[in-house]
Motif scaffolding. Structure first.
Motif, PDB file in Angstrom:
ATOM      1  N   TRP A   1      57.612  37.038  27.445  1.00 28.05           N
ATOM      2  CA  TRP A   1      58.238  35.821  27.082  1.00 28.05           C
ATOM      3  C   TRP A   1      58.779  35.055  28.556  1.00 28.05           C
ATOM      4  CZ3 TRP A   1      57.266  34.633  22.594  1.00 28.05           C
ATOM      5  CH2 TRP A   1      57.602  35.674  21.418  1.00 28.05           C
ATOM      6  N   ILE A   2      59.127  33.888  28.679  1.00 27.03           N
ATOM      7  CA  ILE A   2      59.139  33.248  29.979  1.00 27.03           C
ATOM      8  C   ILE A   2      60.484  33.792  30.718  1.00 27.03           C
ATOM      9  CG2 ILE A   2      60.125  30.856  30.925  1.00 27.03           C
ATOM     10  CD1 ILE A   2      58.510  29.564  28.622  1.00 27.03           C
ATOM     11  N   ALA A   3      61.525  33.964  30.340  1.00 23.90           N
ATOM     12  CA  ALA A   3      62.629  34.744  30.923  1.00 23.90           C
ATOM     13  C   ALA A   3      62.606  36.267  30.759  1.00 23.90           C
ATOM     14  CB  ALA A   3      63.937  34.213  30.245  1.00 23.90           C
ATOM     15  N   GLY A   4      61.392  37.067  30.480  1.00 24.14           N
ATOM     16  CA  GLY A   4      61.454  38.447  30.498  1.00 24.14           C
ATOM     17  C   GLY A   4      61.068  39.061  29.123  1.00 24.14           C
ATOM     18  N   SER A   5      61.754  39.965  28.797  1.00 23.97           N
ATOM     19  CA  SER A   5      61.521  40.636  27.788  1.00 23.97           C
ATOM     20  C   SER A   5      61.903  40.176  26.287  1.00 23.97           C
ATOM     21  CB  SER A   5      62.379  42.175  27.697  1.00 23.97           C
ATOM     22  OG  SER A   5      63.558  41.994  27.685  1.00 23.97           O
ATOM     23  N   ALA A   6      62.602  39.133  26.170  1.00 24.66           N
ATOM     24  CA  ALA A   6      63.180  38.512  24.957  1.00 24.66           C
ATOM     25  C   ALA A   6      62.887  37.161  24.690  1.00 24.66           C
ATOM     26  CB  ALA A   6      64.888  38.650  24.774  1.00 24.66           C
ATOM     27  N   PHE A   7      62.817  36.460  23.624  1.00 22.17           N
ATOM     28  CA  PHE A   7      62.681  35.265  23.436  1.00 22.17           C
ATOM     29  C   PHE A   7      63.684  34.399  23.587  1.00 22.17           C
ATOM     30  CE2 PHE A   7      62.476  31.844  20.061  1.00 22.17           C
ATOM     31  CZ  PHE A   7      61.334  31.154  20.265  1.00 22.17           C
ATOM     32  N   THR A   8      63.750  33.155  24.114  1.00 21.18           N
ATOM     33  CA  THR A   8      65.009  32.795  24.645  1.00 21.18           C
ATOM     34  C   THR A   8      64.565  31.242  24.376  1.00 21.18           C
ATOM     35  OG1 THR A   8      64.291  32.425  26.825  1.00 21.18           O
ATOM     36  CG2 THR A   8      65.378  34.643  26.344  1.00 21.18           C
ATOM     37  N   LEU A   9      65.760  30.457  24.781  1.00 20.35           N
ATOM     38  CA  LEU A   9      65.755  28.853  24.780  1.00 20.35           C
ATOM     39  C   LEU A   9      64.756  28.501  25.609  1.00 20.35           C
ATOM     40  CD1 LEU A   9      69.848  28.219  25.009  1.00 20.35           C
ATOM     41  CD2 LEU A   9      67.986  28.175  23.018  1.00 20.35           C
ATOM     42  N   ALA A  10      64.465  29.070  26.810  1.00 19.75           N
ATOM     43  CA  ALA A  10      63.055  28.795  27.406  1.00 19.75           C
ATOM     44  C   ALA A  10      61.831  28.573  26.707  1.00 19.75           C
ATOM     45  CB  ALA A  10      62.991  29.585  28.775  1.00 19.75           C
ATOM     46  N   ASP A  11      61.531  29.521  25.931  1.00 23.99           N
ATOM     47  CA  ASP A  11      60.391  29.357  25.106  1.00 23.99           C
ATOM     48  C   ASP A  11      60.532  28.381  24.129  1.00 23.99           C
ATOM     49  OD1 ASP A  11      59.029  32.320  25.950  1.00 23.99           O
ATOM     50  OD2 ASP A  11      61.298  32.664  25.659  1.00 23.99           O
ATOM     51  N   ILE A  12      61.677  28.330  23.496  1.00 26.56           N
ATOM     52  CA  ILE A  12      61.865  27.164  22.382  1.00 26.56           C
ATOM     53  C   ILE A  12      61.736  25.521  23.255  1.00 26.56           C
ATOM     54  CG2 ILE A  12      63.603  25.938  21.299  1.00 26.56           C
ATOM     55  CD1 ILE A  12      64.554  28.423  20.331  1.00 26.56           C
ATOM     56  N   ALA A  13      62.394  25.566  24.448  1.00 19.71           N
ATOM     57  CA  ALA A  13      62.169  24.376  25.061  1.00 19.71           C
ATOM     58  C   ALA A  13      60.630  24.121  25.617  1.00 19.71           C
ATOM     59  CB  ALA A  13      63.117  24.465  26.349  1.00 19.71           C
ATOM     60  N   MET A  14      59.991  24.916  26.006  1.00 21.46           N
ATOM     61  CA  MET A  14      58.784  25.021  26.447  1.00 21.46           C
ATOM     62  C   MET A  14      57.689  24.644  25.237  1.00 21.46           C
ATOM     63  SD  MET A  14      58.432  24.092  29.619  1.00 21.46           S
ATOM     64  CE  MET A  14      56.716  24.145  29.895  1.00 21.46           C
ATOM     65  N   ALA A  15      57.614  25.239  24.282  1.00 25.99           N
ATOM     66  CA  ALA A  15      56.718  25.351  23.162  1.00 25.99           C
ATOM     67  C   ALA A  15      56.263  24.022  22.751  1.00 25.99           C
ATOM     68  CB  ALA A  15      56.996  26.517  22.156  1.00 25.99           C
ATOM     69  N   PRO A  16      57.123  23.134  22.523  1.00 29.09           N
ATOM     70  CA  PRO A  16      56.794  21.887  21.900  1.00 29.09           C
ATOM     71  C   PRO A  16      55.829  21.195  23.011  1.00 29.09           C
ATOM     72  CG  PRO A  16      59.078  22.179  21.431  1.00 29.09           C
ATOM     73  CD  PRO A  16      58.528  23.496  22.379  1.00 29.09           C
ATOM     74  N   MET A  17      56.352  21.235  24.313  1.00 26.67           N
ATOM     75  CA  MET A  17      55.428  20.705  25.334  1.00 26.67           C
ATOM     76  C   MET A  17      53.953  21.312  25.251  1.00 26.67           C
ATOM     77  SD  MET A  17      57.725  18.706  26.266  1.00 26.67           S
ATOM     78  CE  MET A  17      59.469  18.668  25.972  1.00 26.67           C
ATOM     79  N   VAL A  18      53.642  22.613  25.189  1.00 30.20           N
ATOM     80  CA  VAL A  18      52.442  23.085  25.103  1.00 30.20           C
ATOM     81  C   VAL A  18      51.755  22.545  23.953  1.00 30.20           C
ATOM     82  CG1 VAL A  18      51.226  25.387  25.286  1.00 30.20           C
ATOM     83  CG2 VAL A  18      53.132  25.005  26.583  1.00 30.20           C
ATOM     84  N   ASN A  19      52.548  22.728  22.754  1.00 30.01           N
ATOM     85  CA  ASN A  19      51.818  22.155  21.448  1.00 30.01           C
ATOM     86  C   ASN A  19      51.308  20.821  21.675  1.00 30.01           C
ATOM     87  OD1 ASN A  19      51.422  22.459  18.535  1.00 30.01           O
ATOM     88  ND2 ASN A  19      52.872  20.822  18.366  1.00 30.01           N
ATOM     89  N   ARG A  20      52.052  19.982  22.316  1.00 31.42           N
ATOM     90  CA  ARG A  20      51.713  18.530  22.722  1.00 31.42           C
ATOM     91  C   ARG A  20      50.340  18.349  23.419  1.00 31.42           C
ATOM     92  NH1 ARG A  20      54.021  13.381  21.998  1.00 31.42           N
ATOM     93  NH2 ARG A  20      54.758  14.251  20.102  1.00 31.42           N
ATOM     94  N   ILE A  21      50.300  19.028  24.527  1.00 29.25           N
ATOM     95  CA  ILE A  21      49.317  19.052  25.314  1.00 29.25           C
ATOM     96  C   ILE A  21      47.820  19.488  24.560  1.00 29.25           C
ATOM     97  CG2 ILE A  21      48.019  20.089  27.402  1.00 29.25           C
ATOM     98  CD1 ILE A  21      51.050  20.481  28.409  1.00 29.25           C
ATOM     99  N   GLU A  22      47.942  20.452  23.728  1.00 27.38           N
ATOM    100  CA  GLU A  22      47.025  20.881  22.805  1.00 27.38           C
ATOM    101  C   GLU A  22      46.230  19.588  22.052  1.00 27.38           C
ATOM    102  OE1 GLU A  22      47.375  25.340  21.380  1.00 27.38           O
ATOM    103  OE2 GLU A  22      48.805  24.105  20.228  1.00 27.38           O
TER     104      GLU A  22
END
Length: 246
Positions: free
Chosen positions: A183-204
């Motif tokens: 995950w972005i901040a290391g071993s755990a799913f965090t707010l960082a992944d939540i914040a970036m996932a929609p951005m990556v999804n839009r780029i798709e």
């Protein structure tokens, strides 16, 4: 009671819906049609003077800005699927990428979305004059001036190319970060992944999906952006109350 004012495809709204879903929280939907200018209406701007989505109303306490809402939900509901690392360095990494989602990703995704998605949708619904009139009533000068400028000159090829170059650089950094952990901040799913996932999804769904192709960025493919649906998290279908448009 958690009441979320949001628009279905807004990347910032997606962040908050994803956080609510990950934490398994019940919430009430208030859908705000930003393509019908409902976000400029006085009833909404009384809650959100910036005239943007999302807005969260928690028992009368009103919060705006998606990243602030994410941190608030973590502060208020820390034991409902924690999404912030305990380690100070990992937490700082998380906050950097939450910041990147707004300061770098959001603006450039918006630029790249305009000609392909936003302008076409608006032109199908309204005349040029009607869109100018809507921009005139927008209470947020930052948005109003941007709308007027884009209605006059659009988004140029050079502007798009520059925005894509910035997104490409951001994704390089994200790929490097993901190489050090799942995950972005290391071993755990965090707010960082939540914040970036929609951005990556839009780029798709923009004109250069090859930017996030597995052959170019294999760590991203196996990491945060692909495991969780950014618009609606894995628990949300059974937790969201029936939407009501007002």
């Amino acid at each position: 009671m958690l009441r979320l004012y949001h628009y279905w495809s807004s990347v910032c709204s997606q962040k908050v819906r994803m956080c609510l879903a990950e934490k398994g929280l019940d919430w009430e939907s208030r859908h705000v049609d930003i393509f019908a200018f409902e976000n400029y209406e006085p009833a909404y701007t009384a809650l959100n003077p910036k005239a943007v989505v999302p807005t969260l109303d928690h028992d009368g306490k009103v919060l705006i800005e998606s990243n602030i809402i994410l941190e608030y939900l973590e502060d208020v509901f820390p034991n409902d699927t924690p999404l912030r690392p305990q380690d100070p360095f990992a937490r700082s990494t998380m906050r950097l990428w939450v910041y990147n989602s707004a300061e770098l990703a959001h603006w450039n995704v918006n630029v790249c979305s305009h000609n392909l998605r936003h302008a076409k949708r608006m032109d199908q619904r309204y005349s040029h004059e009607e869109q100018i009139a809507a921009a005139m009533i927008c209470p947020n000068p930052m948005i109003a001036l941007r709308l007027k400028r884009r209605l006059e000159v659009g988004v140029s090829v050079d502007e798009e190319n520059e925005a894509y170059a910035k997104l490409d650089c951001l994704l390089d950094g994200m790929e490097k970060q993901l190489a050090g952990g799942p995950w972005i901040a290391g071993s755990a799913f965090t707010l960082a992944d939540i914040a970036m996932a929609p951005m990556v999804n839009r780029i798709e769904v923009l004109t250069r999906p090859e930017m996030i192709a597995p052959v170019r960025r294999p760590s991203r493919t196996g990491g945060s952006a692909s495991r969780h649906g950014p618009a609606i998290g894995p628990r949300s279908r059974s937790r969201i109350r029936t939407p009501r448009i007002q």
